[in-house]
Design a protein around this motif. Structure first.
Motif, mmCIF file in Angstrom:
data_model
loop_
_atom_site.group_PDB
_atom_site.id
_atom_site.type_symbol
_atom_site.label_atom_id
_atom_site.label_comp_id
_atom_site.label_asym_id
_atom_site.label_seq_id
_atom_site.Cartn_x
_atom_site.Cartn_y
_atom_site.Cartn_z
ATOM 1 N N GLU A 249 0.836 -1.207 0.000
ATOM 2 C CA GLU A 249 0.000 0.000 0.000
ATOM 3 C C GLU A 249 0.868 1.254 0.000
ATOM 4 O O GLU A 249 0.588 2.219 -0.732
ATOM 5 N N ASN A 253 1.071 3.911 -3.159
ATOM 6 C CA ASN A 253 0.701 5.300 -2.914
ATOM 7 C C ASN A 253 1.755 6.244 -3.485
ATOM 8 O O ASN A 253 1.433 7.259 -4.117
ATOM 9 N N GLU A 256 1.700 6.344 -7.275
ATOM 10 C CA GLU A 256 0.545 7.090 -7.779
ATOM 11 C C GLU A 256 0.751 8.597 -7.672
ATOM 12 O O GLU A 256 0.291 9.357 -8.534
ATOM 13 N N LYS A 257 1.494 9.061 -6.637
ATOM 14 C CA LYS A 257 1.479 10.483 -6.299
ATOM 15 C C LYS A 257 2.795 11.231 -6.526
ATOM 16 O O LYS A 257 2.818 12.456 -6.498
ATOM 17 N N LEU A 270 5.300 9.941 1.355
ATOM 18 C CA LEU A 270 4.211 9.203 0.729
ATOM 19 C C LEU A 270 4.207 7.731 1.126
ATOM 20 O O LEU A 270 3.150 7.096 1.164
ATOM 21 N N THR A 271 5.369 7.167 1.403
ATOM 22 C CA THR A 271 5.424 5.797 1.906
ATOM 23 C C THR A 271 5.485 5.765 3.425
ATOM 24 O O THR A 271 4.806 4.972 4.072
ATOM 25 N N ILE A 274 2.192 6.200 5.595
ATOM 26 C CA ILE A 274 1.317 5.028 5.607
ATOM 27 C C ILE A 274 1.864 3.950 6.531
ATOM 28 O O ILE A 274 1.133 3.362 7.342
#
Length: 357
Positions: A249, A253, A256-257, A270-271, A274
């Motif tokens: 996940e 993420n 994608e971003k 971003l990693t 999460i």
């Protein structure tokens, strides 16, 4: 291509009020000249470019370094460099401070007495961060080779096989398929050893009901690929599945971003955010990624402290991980290139939770 690199470097030299730069780093030498020999240095001034090398490359150097005046030096390369500097009346010379040891600096200072030596930080490396179309094509081929290697190695994974045998098969396959070598020492870490972020292959035998982490890359036509996949050998527990899902996940993420204009720190978040949200923040101790190119680790970095702005043409890895001591760990890694609108993923191997019974 090399002619354009010389032009861009001269702009940077003028910005730093330098008359010339002595390039000693072997990767920077190859990048600037196209020369693949193992010995030599480069001198670039505002209107001249020289490659100094020895007798072994008398024929090779002029063929590869077509935009350079090739000088075959004698027993001491710095004697030839000094003679050239004096001929050109160069008074201030930049040198690569990250590449020059104190011992080498002392030698340069002694041999080039009378010339002002100016330490310069990562000038050529700044150019290397932005890959050309030709470089990206080679890196895509290196990534494709890594993907084929991952598919190939899956059939070799079974309990009772030593990690070293798996690593050997990975490296043999890549070499046979055209790689000059592996990009780095291949990581095969199984069971509790998969919790070691850089657990290079050991004599440990693959077991049942455990993770096997594979991290490898092909050194191909002067450029590196770098991929990590974690597979399950046998029946996964709920904890195995949970850790894998968290890392996947986080990685998806980021893929994608991530976009141009973002800093390395923002990309890292971003990693990291999460993984922290699931309570595994203390088990993710390295950065989200690193630059990739002629070297396996180069600029830019995707870390908590990086303020480097991501720009189109930069190539980086995205590789979050969670590592639980005495249990195991998961890392999932892809190579990407930053584009005008986002990113393009170079490595395409499946990231589904692969279970080998």
């Amino acid at each position: 291509m090399e002619a354009n690199r010389i032009r861009l470097l001269r702009v940077l030299l003028q910005d730093q009020h330098l008359e010339a730069l002595l390039v000693t780093n072997r990767f920077n030498r190859a990048y600037m000249t196209g020369f693949t020999g193992s010995s030599g240095c480069v001198l670039i001034t505002l209107d001249r470019a020289y490659l100094f090398t020895d007798f072994r490359y008398r024929s090779q150097a002029p063929l590869q370094a077509r935009h350079y005046e090739v000088i075959e030096h004698g027993p001491k390369v710095l004697e030839s460099v000094k003679a050239t500097l004096q001929e050109l009346k160069i008074a201030r010379l930049g040198f690569e401070q990250s590449d020059v040891s104190f011992a080498l600096y002392s030698m340069i200072a002694q041999e080039l007495e009378g010339i002002i030596l100016v330490p310069v930080s990562d000038v050529v490396e700044e150019l290397r961060m932005i890959k050309s179309v030709e470089e990206l094509q080679i890196m895509q081929e290196a990534a494709d080779l890594a993907d084929r290697t991952f598919t190939h190695i899956l059939s070799f994974l079974r309990p009772g096989i030593p990690e070293r045998d798996i690593a050997l098969e990975i490296e043999f396959f890549m070499r046979k398929a055209g790689a000059a070598s592996s990009s780095f020492e291949t990581i095969v870490a199984s069971g509790e050893r998969s919790a070691l972020p850089h657990g290079i292959a050991s004599d440990r035998l693959l077991g049942s009901n455990e993770f096997v982490k594979l991290d490898f890359g092909a050194y191909y036509k002067g450029y590196c690929s770098d991929i990590t996949r974690t597979i399950m050998l046998g029946k996964p527990s709920s904890k195995h599945k949970e850790i894998y899902d968290v890392v996947l996940e986080a990685q998806l993420n980021a893929l994608e971003k991530i976009q141009p204009g973002m800093t390395g720190q923002q990309a890292d978040a971003l990693t990291r955010d999460i993984i922290i949200s699931y309570g595994y923040g203390d088990h993710f101790g390295h950065g989200t990624g690193h630059g990739l190119g002629m070297e396996i680790h180069e600029a830019p970095r995707l870390t908590r402290t990086s303020d480097t702005v991501l720009k189109p043409g930069m190539t980086v890895t995205v590789e979050p991980g969670v590592y639980i001591p005495d249990f195991g760990g998961v890392r999932i890694e892809d190579d990407i290139v930053i584009t005008e609108t986002g990113l393009r993923i170079l490595t395409q191997s499946t990231k589904d939770f692969t279970i080998i019974d």
